[in-house]
Design a protein around this motif. Sequence first.
Motif, PDB file in Angstrom:
ATOM      1  N   MET A 861       4.114   7.110  10.010  1.00 41.17           N
ATOM      2  CA  MET A 861       3.098   7.750   8.496  1.00 41.17           C
ATOM      3  C   MET A 861       3.632   8.956   7.798  1.00 41.17           C
ATOM      4  O   MET A 861       3.553   8.765   6.969  1.00 41.17           O
ATOM      5  CB  MET A 861       1.924   8.588   9.662  1.00 41.17           C
ATOM      6  CG  MET A 861       0.877   7.200  10.166  1.00 41.17           C
ATOM      7  SD  MET A 861       0.298   5.977   8.571  1.00 41.17           S
ATOM      8  CE  MET A 861      -0.814   5.295   9.310  1.00 41.17           C
ATOM      9  N   SER A 899      -5.396   4.775   6.252  1.00 45.26           N
ATOM     10  CA  SER A 899      -5.394   4.700   4.901  1.00 45.26           C
ATOM     11  C   SER A 899      -6.839   4.921   4.360  1.00 45.26           C
ATOM     12  O   SER A 899      -6.830   5.600   3.163  1.00 45.26           O
ATOM     13  CB  SER A 899      -4.546   3.301   5.008  1.00 45.26           C
ATOM     14  OG  SER A 899      -3.629   4.029   5.177  1.00 45.26           O
ATOM     15  N   HIS A 915      -0.311   5.141   0.535  1.00 48.69           N
ATOM     16  CA  HIS A 915      -1.666   4.537   1.420  1.00 48.69           C
ATOM     17  C   HIS A 915      -1.854   3.524   0.739  1.00 48.69           C
ATOM     18  O   HIS A 915      -2.455   2.192   1.487  1.00 48.69           O
ATOM     19  CB  HIS A 915      -2.504   5.555   2.679  1.00 48.69           C
ATOM     20  CG  HIS A 915      -2.254   7.086   2.938  1.00 48.69           C
ATOM     21  ND1 HIS A 915      -2.218   6.178   4.291  1.00 48.69           N
ATOM     22  CD2 HIS A 915      -1.447   8.360   2.974  1.00 48.69           C
ATOM     23  CE1 HIS A 915      -1.800   7.421   4.527  1.00 48.69           C
ATOM     24  NE2 HIS A 915      -1.488   8.648   4.117  1.00 48.69           N
TER      25      HIS A 915
END
Length: 2047
Positions: A861, A899, A915
């Motif tokens: 991430m 996301s 994302h």
Amino acid sequence: MELAHSLLLNEEVYNQLGEFQKAEFIFEWLQFLEKLLPVTSRADIRENQKKLVEQLTSLLNNSPGPPTRRLVAKNLAVLYSTGDTFSVYQTIDKCNELIRSKDDSPSYLPTKLAAVVCLGYLYKKLGRILGNSFTDTVGNVLKAMKNAESQGRYEIMLSLQNILNGLGAAAIPCHRDIYKAARSCLTDRSMAVRCAAAKCLLELQNEAVFMWSTDLDSVVTLCFKSFEGSNYDVRLAVAKLLGTVLARALTSKQTTASTRHNFRRISLEEVMELLGTGFLRGSCGFLRASGDMLKGTSSVSRDVRVGVTQAYVVFVSTLGAQWLERNFSAFLSHILDLVSQSHPKAIQSQMDAIGCRRCVSFILRATVGGLLGEKAQIAAAKEICQAIWKLKKVVDAAMSDNNLETRISTTDVTASQHVLVCALQELGSLIHGLGTTAAPLLQDSSTGVLEAVISVILHPSISVRLTAAWCLRCIAVALPSYVSLLLDRCIERLSALKSSPEGVTGYSFAVAALLGAVKHCPLGIPHGKGKVIMTVAEDLLCSASQNSRISLQRTQAGWLLIAALMTLGPAVVQHHLPRMLLLWKCIFPSCPKDLETEKTRGDSFTWQVTLEGRAGALCAIKSFVSHCAGLLTDEVVQRLLPPLPSAVDLLTQLSSIYKSYGNSLKTPSTVYRHKLYELLAVLPPKTYEGSFCAVLKELVADLTVPDSQINASTFLLPPLCHENDLLLLGPLLQETDHRFIEEQLLLGNSIAGGSLEYDPYSIYEKVAKGDSVPKPLPPVLSVISAATRLFGVMFSHVAESHRLQVLEQLLNSIKQTKGSRQQIVQLNVVSAFSTSLKHLANCKGSLGPEEVRRSALAVVMGALESNNSLLRCAAAECLARLAQVVSDSAFTAGLAQVSFDKLKSARDVVSRTGHSLALGCLYRYLGGIGSTQHLNACVGILYTLSQDSTSPDVQAWALHSLALVVDLAGPLYHLHVEPTLSLVLMLLLTVPPAYTEVHQSLGRCLNALITTLGPELQGSSMTVSALRTSCLLGCAVMQDNPDCLVQAQAISCLQQLHMFAPRHVNLSSLVSCLCVNLCSSYLLLRRAVVACLRQLVQREAAEVSEYAVALVKESREDFTPDVNIREIGLEGALLGLLDKELDQRLCQDIKETLTHMLTSMAVEKLSFWLKLCKDVLAASADFNTVASVDTTQEEETAKVDDGSVLTSDNDERFHPFSNPRWSTRVFAAECVCKIISQCENAGSAHFDITLAQERKQRDSRDDFLVLHLADLIRMAFMAATDHSDQLRLSGLQTLLIVVRKFAAVPEPEFPGHVILEQYQANVGAALRPAFAPETPPDVTAKACQVCSAWIASGVVSDLNDLRRVHQLLVSSLVKVQAGKEAQSQQYNESTSTMEILAVLKAWAEVYIVAVEKQKNQSDAQNHCLKVANSAEESYRGVTSSASGLLDLVQADLGTLSKLWLSALQDFALLTLPSEYASQLPAEGGTFYTAETIENARPHYYNSWALILYATALWLTSTGFIVVDPDEGVTNLSRPVTPTTMCQDSSTRPLVKSPEDVNTDRFHLILGITVEFLCSPRSDAAMENIIACLRALQALFDVPWPRSKIGGDQELGIELLNVLHRLILTRESPDIQLAALEVVRLILFAAQEHVKEKRRSAEVDDGAAEKETLPEFGEGKDTGGLVPGKSLVFATLELCVCILVRQLPQLNPKLTCSPAVQSGKHLLLSEDGSRLVAVALVILSDVPAICSPEGSVSVLPTILYLIIGVLKETAVKLRDGQLPLTVAASLQALKGLLSSPMARAEKSRTAWTDLLRSALVTVLDCWDQVDGLLQELDEVSLLTAITVFVMSTSPEVTTVECLQKRCIEKFKITLDSKDPLVQCKCYQLLHSIFQHPNKTVSYPYIHSLAPSIVGKLQETEKAKPENAAELQVIQEGIKVVTALTATAEEEFRAHLVACLLPILISFLLDENALASATKSAKNLHEFALQNLMQIGPQYSSVFKKLMASSPTMKARLESAVKGNQESVKVKTAKHAKNPGKSSSIQLKTNFL
């Protein structure tokens, strides 16, 4: 949408539509209008013009999108150019007004832009018609530009380009103004504006002289400035401008207006100087440079340098190949000067130097490699060589101080290094490309290429030494004949210069590079070289410590040689394995304690040597593992392992060592790390489990505390991203033609990319595709990439708890760093983790518990929101892989949710792009994420993002992600197709063209949608047709886009549409689009074009080809393809492209496209295709050689005027292909072979000259291959005599095919000759060079094949002519006899095996043909003797040639037979199973060496079969022993020399008896054959199987081998079983027939054996004790046959198999089943009938090898089968012929019934019973079904009955009931209406009546004679109508005559009295004779003849009868007188006829 198809806009429909649909409707209408206007009549246009103009101009105000405004403009322009022009000024004024408007709001912008575009197109189309209005317009537009934003500037530039284009020279007044405006735009901050300005200036320079005269300097400087900070498209456009302007300046001859401006011609030097300035000093111009120089910074930015590099290429390409040839030396010296010491600034750091070298290499490759033909390339290579020599002199002068010890390094030496590197690289690439055509270059001693290259191997600079080695490797790959030579030379120099550091490294590099080349040389190197190299390497390693000055070099060299040696593969390495493992063991300390003591001892130098040595050892082992996987047995792995822990220990100690000994160890320790990581990554992880922790620790440290501050993303991440996602990141990561130089821009400023000197070990590795030279990265970076790879492997193997620790450690290290450091660490961590996920997914592993997942997610991430777009891309992919590995739907949904939330809240571009891509990637590995609601959410968010017009990036990424979802969601997506399609269309119509990345993503979306719809697109419903129209509309918008990659997308979308809905794609416009872009400068566009063509031509080749030519003929101005399609068609254009193209994948596609076109069109367009191939092949052929061959043949010039062909070829215009490369010529030769095979499938006229000429006369458009034979031979000849070896092979292959296909075509003008005969000089001339001593063995082997085919084809009958070719084979044979020792040491030993076996196979083929011809002749001779001696002369002619051919071979047969036997013995050894390997001879066989056994195998497999057959033929003709049965003495038909066959001197006496020798040979041949036939592989060639069976036939044709097989029953049974299996598995009738022939011979051998035993038993036991004789034959006394032990049983099995396969009805099991209807007669194929016939013959022979009891047990089966076949196939044929199977069954029946067993006392009664039953079966055939009677052939059944009556003993048939039934059948048949049947019936009775045994014949006579006589008496009244009836009467008379002869005296008179009146009634008097029919005349003659015979025989009865009947007497006398003369003549004729009829009878007479 159909409503939009009208000339005027349908306004009422338009007004009802919604906002977005209006835009679509308008675009559809405009598109239709664009096609409609050019074809509408002028009157119609004028009528509607006013309204149309109104509609179109009103659209300008509706703020149209970019594609729409372009179409409005185009349509207005066309409208005015075809209609009236008077209102055009109003339109122009209106546009100007719109542009002047003060409204600056964004909503008004599209209207302004539309006006600008409109003006451009109007001026472009109407040009000077618009008079002087243009000055105002241009002024107005330029004014508007001052405050326009980027879109405006972009459109204005393009519009000005169009205005200039239309006005031409008329626009001169505005040139300066436009020039000024464009200058400012050329350095605009928007890249699209820069591109547009470059295009505008390019148009301007056509007319604006000042640009390339007075203002040239400023134009050049401007371009350099424009390169700064540019992107790929700008560099392409500006380079094109710069190159063109400079080329123009150089070539211009204009001195008109410019003479005033002191215009002078500019020289080449000055132009080069200008470009050089940009390359060396960049855009800072000539003044500012000094300031930077003082600061000491390098001022050339890389993009300027790359741009200038491209400009160089454009400059040279514009001037063309001829210019380059003329000015090459000046050009070369300038280009090389760019990297020389005269410009030290350019190469002051290694990074700069590498970058510059790349640019220089690129310029040379693109010009010399891309433009020049082969001859010019050779000249260029010579120039480069001169340059190398010059530099060499400089270096020598600098190093002339002889004392090497005190040599000082001078600047001159380093100065030359970069120039040398570039020159050597180009020389290597040139020669590599030329292949064997470069041979003359290397043989030219004045140039001294090899000397030049080898001389610089000692250069002080390591990069020069490496490049020289690389150059040698290229030479070796191109010319395999030099490999051994160069290796020897380098090894010899290496040993000689052992004490010179340069010598050791230079020559070891060279040897390693050459070893790396061996795997690219199919012919290899002698096996012994491996041993030599191993010895040298060991010597270097052992002597390294003796002299510290060169210990480093020796250590490195030793290990380098060993590592390179490994690439030769297991066959070589296994011999050196023990020595290598020993060295490996010794280089590492054996225990940790030793390592500790080591640390305390050395100094920095010894550590340097140690690390170097250990890194080398690791490299060698890695090379071993990757190249010799086959040798990695458990035992070897165990020996590899011990040093590993020690190596890992050293790894952990490196940092402390490095601290103690200072900086000099930095590089060696990095290299050591790198090599260890690489080795561990290829070893199985299990082997170093113990070291996991230690290694992982080091890896984590390497990844998180990088030494370098270098951002390595560009080489670490691309392999981890999905290739489709990389498209988001712009052209730099895509494949382009400029990839080689563009790469450096990708890598960031601190690194220039790889170079050879960073890792010498890469010199022997296989090169990655497309790159010429290996480009290893600097050690600092390669360590990181090795570490990420190893981390990936290890992470997936460590425990889960450990994983958590590692991940947390990585996360912490990311957190602790800041700024750019942080990004670097993050990047390393993500790439390592992504690699490990890849491994986990591959091995289906799991990631671990929740905590591990959490940490993993944190790693990914973080990266998903990185500033580096490449890292975001990789992170999205990593995220998806994470979901794949965890594979838990809740986890995946969680990821998606994260996301979703991010995208809803975030506003920054970075997180939105990252994302959105993550959402798409998730679909990639998990298909549809099941739920529809997830899909809906996903699509909703992506829709929103893709409409975010503030950020094109977000749009592009979101659309790309959407494309992934569409593609991967599958059927779930159908709901969303329509809204998505509308969205895509809307964006296509509104997004500005400058945002190419958005358009490319839209293209991918559209492509995915089309794929999702798939075949549904063919539907006809409203919705489908609307969807289809939208798709087509989208494609049209994309095709109009200026960006090439978007056009490529459009083409692939159309390709998809064409696949799913071909009817709806307009093929002609698609083809025109493809033709235009065929030569685009964008690689991806060219690839898309060819891929699309490849698909189109699979379906519609002819249409595509026609459209392409038609388009060129229309030649619209906007359609100007770069290739000459008009002359050579699309096919020729593709061939031309293939020749120029360097991209492998594209070349492959082009070849496939051409192959598809050829397959579907070559036969229809034969001349065209052959001319294409001929043009390609002839373009570089050496004409005088061809001419000299052709002139020797007078006939040929008469046929095809060859002189004229030659002159036309020399004419330039006839050569569409200038100097094609050898690979293209090879492809053309392959095409010729394909054309021949296509013609073969197309029909026989292609190979029959008479038929072809007839059909050609009938229709001149027809074309046939045989009419082009001269061309075919000529092409094959040109190819076969070329310099290129590959082309020679293709040429010989073509020649071989031509000879095989045309050998039998007769020459109509010279009967008895064939058409190929006139070309024998060409064939001889094509073959001769292949036998020259320096020819490579593979060419010679191919030529041998052609020789044997030519001799065997029988084309040449005259021996003297044959001798030319025969002599070539003889010369090869001499070479073969010289044996292994005399072989040249140039190639691998297996190549001499190949050559020898090819020679032996060729001789075998010739010998086989000679023997077969002789056999056919002797058959013919016997036949001729039977016929008559009339044909003697012609017959003599035939014999001479065949026996002559045999004589030719006979001379060498003695030698050949020995060689053949040796080859077979080798083959037998090679086919032994692997467990016997230890028993093979240690030194190898006769023709192979033990070491090269694997390479030799395929050559033996290729040729053994024919050699075997030839040997069998030779043995049968000479070498076997003939046993004379009477004397019982063994005669040798010729003394047999004991060969070295199977001899083992220790166990056997030295001289074998001839019997032993023969037994050995017999078993050798039999063994090889049986082994092969037992299990022929499914791909075994038919020829091999046939050859084996023929060999067996030949073998059993002579008594001695027959006695062997007859005497050994097991052997016979074994053979029969093998043949049985063969028949079951192979359908081919040829194979089955050949196998049956062998079965027949085996049976015959067994019969002979049984006879022989019986005879000898009779002789021994005397006749007295007959009763006690033992029974010989199978079945002994019991009659039992044991399956598996019985020859009879095996034979029966096999025959039943054949019969039941052909006639399933024979199988009693099947007959009951409904599948087989009995009684339905099948007509077998010709092959089937032949098989059945042979099987029946074999069956009838079976009883002969049985004992009487045995015969009784097989008889029922045999009878059942024979009668079954008779019953099933006895069908009437039209001409009364007997079917072959019936004839065979009757023949077999006869053979069986006359068997001695039927009369042998032990079996007689049983036989009699069985035969009676059989007869009943035959009789029953009649009574089966009445309906079938007409089908059944009575004649066959009657014949069968007759055979029974005649051949069996009387007791069988004289049983009353049987006899009655038989007679009954004859009675019925006599009454038949069919004359043929009657006739046959008479013939059969004739034979029965004459049966010697009265008990048999009398009953028939009594029953049937009266009715025969009665029938004949009836014919007095009814005269015969035709020949058939006549024959019936004749046969009847014959029967009665025969009866008369056999009757007893007292009855004879009655018979004669009956017969004479009948005969006399047939006579005619003279008058009647004249008018009688033919049959009546014949009958008259026949009667007269018979009367003449009977009269004298039975004179008393005759006289009595004459006396009693005067009428008869008178009739007879008149007939006798009247015919006295004619009878004489006729009897003479008649005497000849019986010969014919009797010969026919012979065949069908079974009695």
